[in-house]
Design a protein around this motif. Sequence first.
Motif, PDB file in Angstrom:
ATOM      1  N   GLN A   5     -64.552 -76.709 -57.278  1.00 27.77           N
ATOM      2  CA  GLN A   5     -63.834 -77.347 -56.179  1.00 27.77           C
ATOM      3  C   GLN A   5     -62.486 -77.887 -56.639  1.00 27.77           C
ATOM      4  OE1 GLN A   5     -66.766 -80.256 -55.212  1.00 27.77           O
ATOM      5  NE2 GLN A   5     -67.668 -79.017 -53.575  1.00 27.77           N
ATOM      6  N   ILE A   6     -62.362 -78.210 -57.919  1.00 27.29           N
ATOM      7  CA  ILE A   6     -61.116 -78.767 -58.449  1.00 27.29           C
ATOM      8  C   ILE A   6     -60.074 -77.673 -58.617  1.00 27.29           C
ATOM      9  CG2 ILE A   6     -60.072 -79.880 -60.458  1.00 27.29           C
ATOM     10  CD1 ILE A   6     -62.699 -81.440 -60.736  1.00 27.29           C
ATOM     11  N   VAL A   7     -60.438 -76.583 -59.295  1.00 30.71           N
ATOM     12  CA  VAL A   7     -59.499 -75.481 -59.539  1.00 30.71           C
ATOM     13  C   VAL A   7     -59.649 -74.475 -58.410  1.00 30.71           C
ATOM     14  CG1 VAL A   7     -58.837 -73.646 -61.120  1.00 30.71           C
ATOM     15  CG2 VAL A   7     -59.657 -75.821 -62.016  1.00 30.71           C
ATOM     16  N   LYS A   8     -58.598 -74.347 -57.580  1.00 33.64           N
ATOM     17  CA  LYS A   8     -58.665 -73.441 -56.433  1.00 33.64           C
ATOM     18  C   LYS A   8     -58.298 -72.011 -56.816  1.00 33.64           C
ATOM     19  CE  LYS A   8     -57.860 -76.914 -52.932  1.00 33.64           C
ATOM     20  NZ  LYS A   8     -57.015 -77.335 -51.807  1.00 33.64           N
ATOM     21  N   ARG A   9     -57.163 -71.839 -57.511  1.00 35.12           N
ATOM     22  CA  ARG A   9     -56.740 -70.493 -57.894  1.00 35.12           C
ATOM     23  C   ARG A   9     -55.686 -70.589 -58.990  1.00 35.12           C
ATOM     24  NH1 ARG A   9     -51.747 -68.556 -55.459  1.00 35.12           N
ATOM     25  NH2 ARG A   9     -50.847 -70.272 -54.268  1.00 35.12           N
ATOM     26  N   ALA A  34     -56.950 -84.293 -54.519  1.00 35.74           N
ATOM     27  CA  ALA A  34     -57.589 -85.545 -54.926  1.00 35.74           C
ATOM     28  C   ALA A  34     -57.933 -85.579 -56.416  1.00 35.74           C
ATOM     29  CB  ALA A  34     -58.856 -85.764 -54.108  1.00 35.74           C
ATOM     30  N   ALA A  35     -57.780 -84.456 -57.108  1.00 30.60           N
ATOM     31  CA  ALA A  35     -58.162 -84.384 -58.527  1.00 30.60           C
ATOM     32  C   ALA A  35     -57.102 -85.040 -59.402  1.00 30.60           C
ATOM     33  CB  ALA A  35     -58.345 -82.928 -58.941  1.00 30.60           C
ATOM     34  N   ASN A  36     -57.554 -85.746 -60.452  1.00 27.57           N
ATOM     35  CA  ASN A  36     -56.620 -86.326 -61.408  1.00 27.57           C
ATOM     36  C   ASN A  36     -56.574 -85.468 -62.672  1.00 27.57           C
ATOM     37  OD1 ASN A  36     -58.866 -87.057 -62.995  1.00 27.57           O
ATOM     38  ND2 ASN A  36     -58.984 -89.073 -62.063  1.00 27.57           N
ATOM     39  N   LYS A  37     -55.737 -85.848 -63.638  1.00 27.47           N
ATOM     40  CA  LYS A  37     -55.530 -85.029 -64.828  1.00 27.47           C
ATOM     41  C   LYS A  37     -56.790 -84.893 -65.676  1.00 27.47           C
ATOM     42  CE  LYS A  37     -50.606 -85.963 -65.309  1.00 27.47           C
ATOM     43  NZ  LYS A  37     -49.539 -86.386 -66.206  1.00 27.47           N
ATOM     44  N   ILE A  38     -57.581 -85.944 -65.754  1.00 29.14           N
ATOM     45  CA  ILE A  38     -58.811 -85.901 -66.554  1.00 29.14           C
ATOM     46  C   ILE A  38     -59.804 -84.928 -65.945  1.00 29.14           C
ATOM     47  CG2 ILE A  38     -60.742 -87.292 -67.382  1.00 29.14           C
ATOM     48  CD1 ILE A  38     -58.747 -89.695 -67.323  1.00 29.14           C
ATOM     49  N   GLN A  39     -59.949 -84.949 -64.617  1.00 33.43           N
ATOM     50  CA  GLN A  39     -60.849 -84.017 -63.942  1.00 33.43           C
ATOM     51  C   GLN A  39     -60.370 -82.582 -64.083  1.00 33.43           C
ATOM     52  OE1 GLN A  39     -60.617 -85.776 -60.046  1.00 33.43           O
ATOM     53  NE2 GLN A  39     -62.587 -86.832 -60.286  1.00 33.43           N
ATOM     54  N   ILE A  44     -61.020 -77.098 -66.354  1.00 29.23           N
ATOM     55  CA  ILE A  44     -60.481 -75.916 -67.040  1.00 29.23           C
ATOM     56  C   ILE A  44     -61.304 -75.619 -68.294  1.00 29.23           C
ATOM     57  CG2 ILE A  44     -58.466 -74.987 -68.262  1.00 29.23           C
ATOM     58  CD1 ILE A  44     -58.063 -75.068 -65.261  1.00 29.23           C
ATOM     59  N   GLU A  45     -61.638 -76.647 -69.054  1.00 29.19           N
ATOM     60  CA  GLU A  45     -62.447 -76.441 -70.261  1.00 29.19           C
ATOM     61  C   GLU A  45     -63.818 -75.896 -69.912  1.00 29.19           C
ATOM     62  OE1 GLU A  45     -62.333 -80.230 -72.234  1.00 29.19           O
ATOM     63  OE2 GLU A  45     -60.422 -79.774 -73.224  1.00 29.19           O
ATOM     64  N   HIS A  46     -64.406 -76.364 -68.815  1.00 32.45           N
ATOM     65  CA  HIS A  46     -65.732 -75.900 -68.401  1.00 32.45           C
ATOM     66  C   HIS A  46     -65.700 -74.460 -67.876  1.00 32.45           C
ATOM     67  CE1 HIS A  46     -69.724 -75.932 -66.633  1.00 32.45           C
ATOM     68  NE2 HIS A  46     -69.179 -75.554 -65.483  1.00 32.45           N
ATOM     69  N   LEU A  47     -64.714 -74.144 -67.024  1.00 37.31           N
ATOM     70  CA  LEU A  47     -64.662 -72.827 -66.387  1.00 37.31           C
ATOM     71  C   LEU A  47     -64.262 -71.714 -67.348  1.00 37.31           C
ATOM     72  CD1 LEU A  47     -63.007 -73.681 -62.956  1.00 37.31           C
ATOM     73  CD2 LEU A  47     -65.365 -73.002 -63.363  1.00 37.31           C
ATOM     74  N   PHE A  48     -63.302 -71.978 -68.238  1.00 39.86           N
ATOM     75  CA  PHE A  48     -62.748 -70.914 -69.069  1.00 39.86           C
ATOM     76  C   PHE A  48     -63.138 -71.012 -70.535  1.00 39.86           C
ATOM     77  CE2 PHE A  48     -59.819 -71.404 -65.465  1.00 39.86           C
ATOM     78  CZ  PHE A  48     -59.917 -70.137 -64.933  1.00 39.86           C
TER      79      PHE A  48
END
Length: 101
Positions: A5-9, A34-39, A44-48
Amino acid sequence: MHAEQIVKRPILLTEKTSRLRETSNQYTFEVAEAANKIQIKSAIEHLFGVKVASVNTLIQRGKYRRMGRGHGKLHNWKKAIVTLEAGASIAFFAEKTEATE
């Protein structure tokens, strides 16, 4: 929020993002407002599966456009420029290794 939900594209096909990828190891994404830099960093670390060094964010203001006879404004959206650790990269497209002739 979940990582999906945080990373759209990813934003890939512009001259600036191509230059950033090649020279600075930076990747650009459209993210939730609504996402901040920490989220964003953890998503990104989790998805990629890469290590993120830093995250820069900015709000892209919606452009004014003609809509029929009137005028309207497109929605604002949030952009994140993510710098990866040295040696890390994200492969968005499967690269062809062998010619098929």
